[in-house]
Write an enzyme that holds these catalytic residues in place. Structure first.
Site, PDB file in Angstrom:
ATOM      1  N   HIS A   1       0.677  -1.197   0.267  1.00 54.05           N
ATOM      2  CA  HIS A   1      -0.166   0.057   0.113  1.00 54.05           C
ATOM      3  C   HIS A   1       0.899   1.365   0.114  1.00 54.05           C
ATOM      4  O   HIS A   1       0.358   1.934  -0.928  1.00 54.05           O
ATOM      5  CB  HIS A   1      -1.087   0.084   1.860  1.00 54.05           C
ATOM      6  CG  HIS A   1      -1.844   1.093   0.797  1.00 54.05           C
ATOM      7  ND1 HIS A   1      -3.044   1.157   0.880  1.00 54.05           N
ATOM      8  CD2 HIS A   1      -1.295   2.609   1.577  1.00 54.05           C
ATOM      9  CE1 HIS A   1      -3.739   2.476   0.947  1.00 54.05           C
ATOM     10  NE2 HIS A   1      -2.824   3.409   1.396  1.00 54.05           N
ATOM     11  N   GLU A   2       1.941   1.477   0.789  1.00 53.92           N
ATOM     12  CA  GLU A   2       2.674   2.285   1.013  1.00 53.92           C
ATOM     13  C   GLU A   2       3.313   2.911  -0.060  1.00 53.92           C
ATOM     14  O   GLU A   2       3.736   3.570  -0.141  1.00 53.92           O
ATOM     15  CB  GLU A   2       3.626   2.716   2.495  1.00 53.92           C
ATOM     16  CG  GLU A   2       2.586   2.538   3.256  1.00 53.92           C
ATOM     17  CD  GLU A   2       1.411   3.533   3.646  1.00 53.92           C
ATOM     18  OE1 GLU A   2       1.377   4.554   3.076  1.00 53.92           O
ATOM     19  OE2 GLU A   2       0.199   3.373   4.363  1.00 53.92           O
TER      20      GLU A   2
ATOM     21  N   HIS B   1       1.916   4.434  -3.103  1.00 49.46           N
ATOM     22  CA  HIS B   1       1.961   5.870  -2.869  1.00 49.46           C
ATOM     23  C   HIS B   1       3.613   6.616  -3.164  1.00 49.46           C
ATOM     24  O   HIS B   1       3.417   7.287  -3.727  1.00 49.46           O
ATOM     25  CB  HIS B   1       1.905   6.618  -1.046  1.00 49.46           C
ATOM     26  CG  HIS B   1       0.299   6.493  -0.435  1.00 49.46           C
ATOM     27  ND1 HIS B   1      -0.891   6.319  -1.158  1.00 49.46           N
ATOM     28  CD2 HIS B   1      -0.132   5.661   0.314  1.00 49.46           C
ATOM     29  CE1 HIS B   1      -1.907   6.718  -0.501  1.00 49.46           C
ATOM     30  NE2 HIS B   1      -1.743   5.922   0.434  1.00 49.46           N
TER      31      HIS B   1
ATOM     32  N   GLU C   1      -4.800   7.239  -3.374  1.00 52.31           N
ATOM     33  CA  GLU C   1      -5.078   6.226  -2.686  1.00 52.31           C
ATOM     34  C   GLU C   1      -5.730   5.074  -3.954  1.00 52.31           C
ATOM     35  O   GLU C   1      -5.476   4.270  -3.283  1.00 52.31           O
ATOM     36  CB  GLU C   1      -6.523   6.461  -1.796  1.00 52.31           C
ATOM     37  CG  GLU C   1      -7.092   5.430  -1.241  1.00 52.31           C
ATOM     38  CD  GLU C   1      -5.534   5.528   0.333  1.00 52.31           C
ATOM     39  OE1 GLU C   1      -5.034   6.012   0.587  1.00 52.31           O
ATOM     40  OE2 GLU C   1      -5.944   4.386   0.712  1.00 52.31           O
TER      41      GLU C   1
HETATM   42 ZN    ZN Z   1      -3.173   5.409   1.837  1.00 48.41          ZN
END
Ligand code: ZN
Length: 501
Positions: free
Chosen positions: A265-266, A269, A295
């Site tokens: 997830h990170e 980003h 996101e």
């Molecule tokens: Zn996030």
């Protein structure tokens, strides 16, 4: 040539560098700083924020905006120059509307409120938090008044995170996919015995978890020569330029998901921040366009890629080599199902892909009603629990597992939640377009090649930084505004197959 524009750029550069420095201090606070230094760090951050705010809102900056706009009024909409003025002017317009006493009061209240909330959550005591939250809602109503709005005060708050998006637009998108989500979850519930996630809840050595997760995100394309990974209690990603992007992770000894899917997830980003074009790197444009588009990137790499069957065909043998005991009785198919289990739960951050957006809709509705004065803070726990049961079929046993769980309201972040759900929708919408234009992507993922997808995301999304709004960018890429139907199609196909619906 364009002399006023150059002067404006110098001032905006000062603002940007101050903000980036404040960001680095914020990263340090969460990752390395001794907690005892919180007061001193608060003072350092306050000076940097005040200086940035003063430079941005000064009369001189206002004059330079006017002159530079005149000087460059023929510039192409997509150009760096026109985009810089357009985007920075919005930042300026917003900053200048908030009186500095109000900004200071909000900052003070946020610092206090955070502590009160943390205590109240630990003690499961909503009444202890109530007066503080009431004050925060008042401040948010005031803020909406200062910022201005045409229809609903929530528009002003949402607009801080999603330029040009309104509460009515969000509501329409949510209303459209709430009923199909509720029925999908109900259908899955009937067949919940088809999937078990017990394999994920076993002792997993943390060093090996780290090794595997780092290999995965390096394979995705997160560039560790321009970034790093550290441990933090609340995982996040901070980018200070395209050459310094930092992700954080938390590890559990007996649960694989937080480190693995958290890292994916990170890194999603992070790859966005690393992909901003060099032309706008180190400027106010050199970051993600909005929270929802940001996101969409994290969710795509975490879920659409990281929870796909193709990905696990490639990754499972490697994971099994690291954890032969834990995975002795599992195979790709069982593991794929385990990471895709759908199970209504109380905590948003642990929610699966199907239930996640319902957690957000509940918060969005309550925020709108609080800001409009329709729901009183005193009635919040009851309102929360009633709606939670209606949407997810379970009632929170405590406020700590209900209305008190998130940090956002105590930090004054009202209007923020919808961006998480919109990110899920955009992830599906962008990915659909990506495989339409590059049909090889799913096969490449199944053989551990992620550059086909990353290059597409780079070209279509990352390079532009903040130049365009969410709507502008989404229309450029997919030919239409944000839609919920691609997300629903994605969920219905995936869970239809896993649960035999
Ligand atoms: Zn996030």
């Amino acid at each position: 040539m364009a002399q006023k524009y150059q002067e404006l750029m110098q001032r905006l550069n000062d603002v940007h560098q101050l903000q980036a420095s404040a960001g680095l201090l914020g990263w340090d606070q969460q990752v390395l700083m001794p907690a005892a230094n919180a007061h001193a760090r608060g003072a350092q951050l306050a000076v940097l924020s005040r200086l940035a705010h003063e430079i941005l809102t000064s009369d001189e900056t206002a004059r330079l905006f006017e002159d530079a706009e005149r000087e460059l009024n023929d510039a192409d909409y997509d150009s760096k120059e026109a985009s810089m003025i357009r985007v920075a002017k919005k930042d300026y317009d917003e900053a200048v509307r908030l009186p500095s006493e109000f900004v200071a009061e909000l900052a003070r209240q946020t610092a206090v409120s955070h502590e009160v909330w943390a205590q109240a959550r630990a003690n499961n005591d909503f009444r202890a938090f109530q007066p503080t939250l009431e004050r925060m809602v008042e401040l948010k109503q005031q803020q909406a008044g200062y910022l201005g709005y045409s229809q609903h005060p929530y528009d002003a708050l949402l607009g801080q995170y999603e330029r040009d998006m309104t509460a009515a637009q969000v509501k329409a998108i949510f209303d459209e996919h709430k009923p199909p989500l509720v029925s999908l979850i109900a259908a899955v519930k009937e067949r919940s015995d088809r999937v078990s996630d017990a394999v994920l809840h076993q002792p997993y050595d943390i060093d090996r978890q780290r090794q595997f997760a780092l290999d995965v995100v390096a394979g995705y394309g997160f560039d560790f020569t321009r970034g790093r990974q550290d441990v933090a209690v609340h995982p996040f990603c901070s980018g200070f330029s395209r050459s310094d992007v930092r992700i954080t992770t938390r590890f559990y000894e007996d649960f694989l998901n937080p480190s693995l899917f958290g890292m994916m997830h990170e890194a999603g980003h992070g790859m966005y921040e690393q992909g901003v074009s060099t032309e706008i790197d180190g400027t106010l444009l050199g970051s993600g366009t909005s929270l929802s588009v940001h996101e969409s990137q994290s969710r795509m790499w975490e879920n659409i890629v990281g929870r796909s069957r193709g990905f696990w065909n490639w990754a499972f043998p490697q994971l099994k080599a690291l954890f032969p005991e834990q995975l002795a009785n599992s195979d790709v198919e069982r593991f794929y199902r385990a990471v895709n289990i759908v199970k209504p739960s109380f905590i948003r951050v642990e929610a699966d892909e199907a239930t996640y957006n319902l957690h957000i809709m509940l918060r969005f509705e309550l925020e709108m009603d609080m800001v409009a004065g329709k729901v009183k803070v005193a009635d919040l726990p009851e309102e929360w629990n009633d709606r939670f049961e209606a949407y997810l079929g379970i009632e929170p046993p405590s406020d700590a597992l209900g209305v008190l769980q998130d940090v956002h309201w105590s930090s004054g972040l009202m209007g923020y939640f919808p961006t998480y759900a919109l990110g899920n929708l955009l992830a599906a919408q962008y990915y659909r377009k990506a495989i339409e234009e590059r049909p090889n992507i799913p096969d490449d993922i199944a053989s551990g090649r992620f550059d086909t997808l990353l290059t597409w995301l780079n070209e279509k999304i990352h390079v532009h930084g903040r130049k365009f709004t969410t709507d502008e960018l989404t229309r450029r890429i997919t030919g239409e505004g944000i839609q919920s139907r691609y997300y629903m199609e994605y969920l219905e196909k995936k869970y239809g197959e896993i649960y035999g619906l």
